[in-house]
Design a protein around this motif. Structure first.
Motif, short mmCIF file in Angstrom:
data_model
loop_
_atom_site.label_atom_id
_atom_site.label_comp_id
_atom_site.label_asym_id
_atom_site.label_seq_id
_atom_site.Cartn_x
_atom_site.Cartn_y
_atom_site.Cartn_z
N ILE A 89 0.80 -1.23 0.06
CA ILE A 89 0.03 0.02 -0.01
C ILE A 89 0.97 1.21 -0.07
CG2 ILE A 89 -1.58 1.42 1.37
CD1 ILE A 89 -2.87 -1.13 2.33
N VAL A 90 0.52 2.28 -0.69
CA VAL A 90 1.29 3.46 -0.92
C VAL A 90 0.33 4.52 0.09
CG1 VAL A 90 2.14 5.34 -2.07
CG2 VAL A 90 2.44 3.17 -2.94
N ILE A 91 1.18 5.40 0.92
CA ILE A 91 0.73 6.32 1.55
C ILE A 91 1.55 7.76 1.16
CG2 ILE A 91 0.35 7.71 3.64
CD1 ILE A 91 0.06 5.06 5.38
N ALA A 92 1.09 8.34 0.42
CA ALA A 92 1.69 9.60 -0.20
C ALA A 92 1.22 10.74 0.65
CB ALA A 92 1.26 9.74 -1.73
N ILE A 93 2.10 11.77 1.09
CA ILE A 93 1.90 13.08 1.60
C ILE A 93 2.35 14.26 0.99
CG2 ILE A 93 2.45 14.08 3.82
CD1 ILE A 93 3.54 11.47 4.84
N SER A 94 1.44 15.01 0.88
CA SER A 94 1.96 16.66 0.47
C SER A 94 0.80 17.43 0.90
CB SER A 94 1.67 16.42 -1.26
OG SER A 94 1.84 17.70 -1.95
N ASN A 95 1.02 18.44 1.43
CA ASN A 95 0.03 19.52 1.83
C ASN A 95 -0.77 20.04 0.68
OD1 ASN A 95 -1.24 21.04 3.81
ND2 ASN A 95 -0.12 22.74 3.15
N SER A 96 -0.04 20.37 -0.29
CA SER A 96 -0.84 20.99 -1.38
C SER A 96 -1.63 19.92 -2.15
CB SER A 96 0.06 21.76 -2.47
OG SER A 96 0.97 20.72 -3.10
N GLY A 97 -1.06 18.53 -2.33
CA GLY A 97 -1.77 17.46 -3.05
C GLY A 97 -1.20 17.70 -4.46
N GLU A 98 -0.35 18.56 -4.61
CA GLU A 98 0.36 18.72 -6.11
C GLU A 98 1.82 18.34 -6.20
OE1 GLU A 98 -2.09 18.82 -8.24
OE2 GLU A 98 -3.84 19.48 -7.29
N SER A 99 2.21 17.52 -5.60
CA SER A 99 3.78 17.20 -5.42
C SER A 99 4.02 16.71 -6.71
CB SER A 99 4.11 16.40 -4.35
OG SER A 99 5.50 16.00 -4.58
N SER A 100 4.63 17.49 -7.83
CA SER A 100 4.89 16.69 -8.89
C SER A 100 5.69 15.42 -8.97
CB SER A 100 5.69 17.76 -9.95
OG SER A 100 7.04 18.06 -9.45
N GLU A 101 6.54 15.13 -8.18
CA GLU A 101 7.43 14.11 -8.13
C GLU A 101 6.56 12.78 -7.63
OE1 GLU A 101 10.12 17.33 -7.01
OE2 GLU A 101 8.09 16.74 -6.38
N ILE A 102 5.30 13.14 -6.92
CA ILE A 102 4.36 12.08 -6.67
C ILE A 102 3.59 12.03 -7.71
CG2 ILE A 102 2.65 11.31 -5.04
CD1 ILE A 102 4.09 12.46 -2.60
N LEU A 103 2.89 13.02 -8.39
CA LEU A 103 1.91 12.75 -9.46
C LEU A 103 2.60 12.04 -10.63
CD1 LEU A 103 0.59 16.33 -9.52
CD2 LEU A 103 -0.33 14.52 -8.51
N THR A 104 3.99 12.13 -10.63
CA THR A 104 4.31 11.25 -11.77
C THR A 104 4.58 9.82 -11.57
OG1 THR A 104 6.07 13.05 -12.17
CG2 THR A 104 6.74 10.89 -13.03
N LEU A 105 4.36 9.38 -10.40
CA LEU A 105 4.41 7.93 -9.90
C LEU A 105 2.95 7.38 -9.83
CD1 LEU A 105 6.94 8.25 -7.00
CD2 LEU A 105 7.33 7.52 -9.21
N ILE A 106 2.20 8.26 -9.79
CA ILE A 106 0.51 7.68 -9.67
C ILE A 106 0.19 6.84 -10.71
CG2 ILE A 106 -1.90 8.34 -9.60
CD1 ILE A 106 -1.37 10.66 -7.83
N PRO A 107 0.20 7.17 -12.08
CA PRO A 107 0.28 6.01 -12.98
C PRO A 107 0.62 4.58 -12.85
CG PRO A 107 0.55 8.14 -13.91
CD PRO A 107 1.11 8.25 -12.62
#
Length: 325
Positions: A95-113
């Motif tokens: 399971i992945v727990i991803a943290i970002s206050n803005s919810g727009e961390s580009s490094e994490i968004l790249t990994l979502i797909p």
């Protein structure tokens, strides 16, 4: 330069703002999403992968460590490194727990797909329920705060505090749901003081065999004192001919009989010992034995077996040397 009063005022205001942020957090913990997140993690047969950039990454690292030490296998993976090979740590049971206050961390968004293509459940922790991370996650945990403690509204302060507390809330809820015990906790902390307190037993630190100070009941005080001195524990166990414990003689007893002007060369140790002394067993945790010593205000304990025969002894110095104190 600001004076003492002004510095204290600024510091107090930070605490007030962050307290308000934590009060605001109750609504998110008392939500269906929090329950769903806990159940999802409890059902996970793999590990929890925690991600976050910048300050969120620092908080995520701590959350992963807390989860791992309280019964939920977890590791922190840096999102920047993940896109360059570290994502290989992921398996289909994780399971992945991803943290970002803005919810727009580009490094994490790249990994979502990639995470979704692998079929791995994705929990987001953000302060913006309408953010990209929040809307793409299977479960979103909100940590929205009324305001940051930073007067510029730039440095993450209240938001990181809220995230940390949300992580602790998850970890402790999971710990209790799993029935995680002190013994379980000790197994993951064998090297620190916590581990020593939870793992060390009396048998691990007691003096035994030839190191155990023993004298028979008809031994004269002078001879008993030689045994106390030789063994260096400040006491001796007094036994009968069947090796059953009758009492203990300590440095404190010696001071009392000297004050009473007892003849050390003609008096038997059984006449001046402390009978019915407090004892312990070798399978007792050292921390529990220490608690008894502190409560009874004594410096040592005789260790007995089921037949009430002495098998060991220990004192406060042993507790210090072993790290229990």
């Amino acid at each position: 330069m600001a004076d003492k009063t002004q510095l204290q005022k600024w510091g107090s205001k930070v605490i007030d703002i962050e307290k308000a942020a934590l009060d605001n957090l109750y609504q998110y913990v008392n939500s269906d999403e929090f329950e769903d997140a806990c159940k999802l993690i409890l059902q996970c047969s793999g590990k929890v992968i925690v991600m976050g950039m910048g300050k969120s990454g620092h908080i995520g690292n701590k959350i992963a460590a807390t989860l791992a030490s309280t019964g939920t296998p977890a590791v922190f993976v840096h999102p920047g490194e993940a896109s360059h090979g570290d994502l290989g740590v992921l398996s289909k049971n994780d399971i992945v727990i991803a943290i970002s206050n803005s919810g727009e961390s580009s490094e994490i968004l790249t990994l979502i797909p990639v995470i979704k293509r692998m079929g791995i459940p994705f929990i987001s922790i953000t302060g913006v329920p309408t953010s990209t991370m929040a809307t793409h996650a299977k479960i979103h945990l909100c940590i929205q705060v009324p305001e940051e403690a930073c007067p510029l509204g730039l440095a993450p302060t209240s938001s990181t505090t809220a995230t940390l507390v949300m992580g602790d809330a998850l970890a402790v809820a999971l710990l209790q749901a799993r029935g995680f015990t002190k013994d379980d906790f000790a197994l993951s902390h064998p090297g620190g003081m916590l581990g020593r307190k939870l793992l060390l037993k009396v048998s691990d630190i007691m003096h035994k065999g030839v190191q155990l100070p023993l004298v028979y009941e008809d031994t004269l005080i002078t001879e008993a004192l030689y045994e106390v001195s030789r063994k260096g524990l400040g006491m001796a166990a007094i036994i009968d001919n069947d090796n059953k414990l009758l009492g203990v003689f300590t440095d404190g007893d010696l001071r009392r009989i000297i004050d009473a002007e007892v003849n050390l060369s003609t008096t038997k140790i059984s006449q001046v010992m402390t009978p019915n002394c407090i004892t312990t067993h070798e399978d007792v945790l050292a921390a529990e034995a220490l608690k008894v010593m502190e409560q009874k205000n004594i410096n040592g304990l005789i260790v007995v077996d089921e037949a009430q025969c002495p098998v060991g002894a220990l004192n406060m110095l042993d507790m210090v040397k072993s790290g229990v104190i």
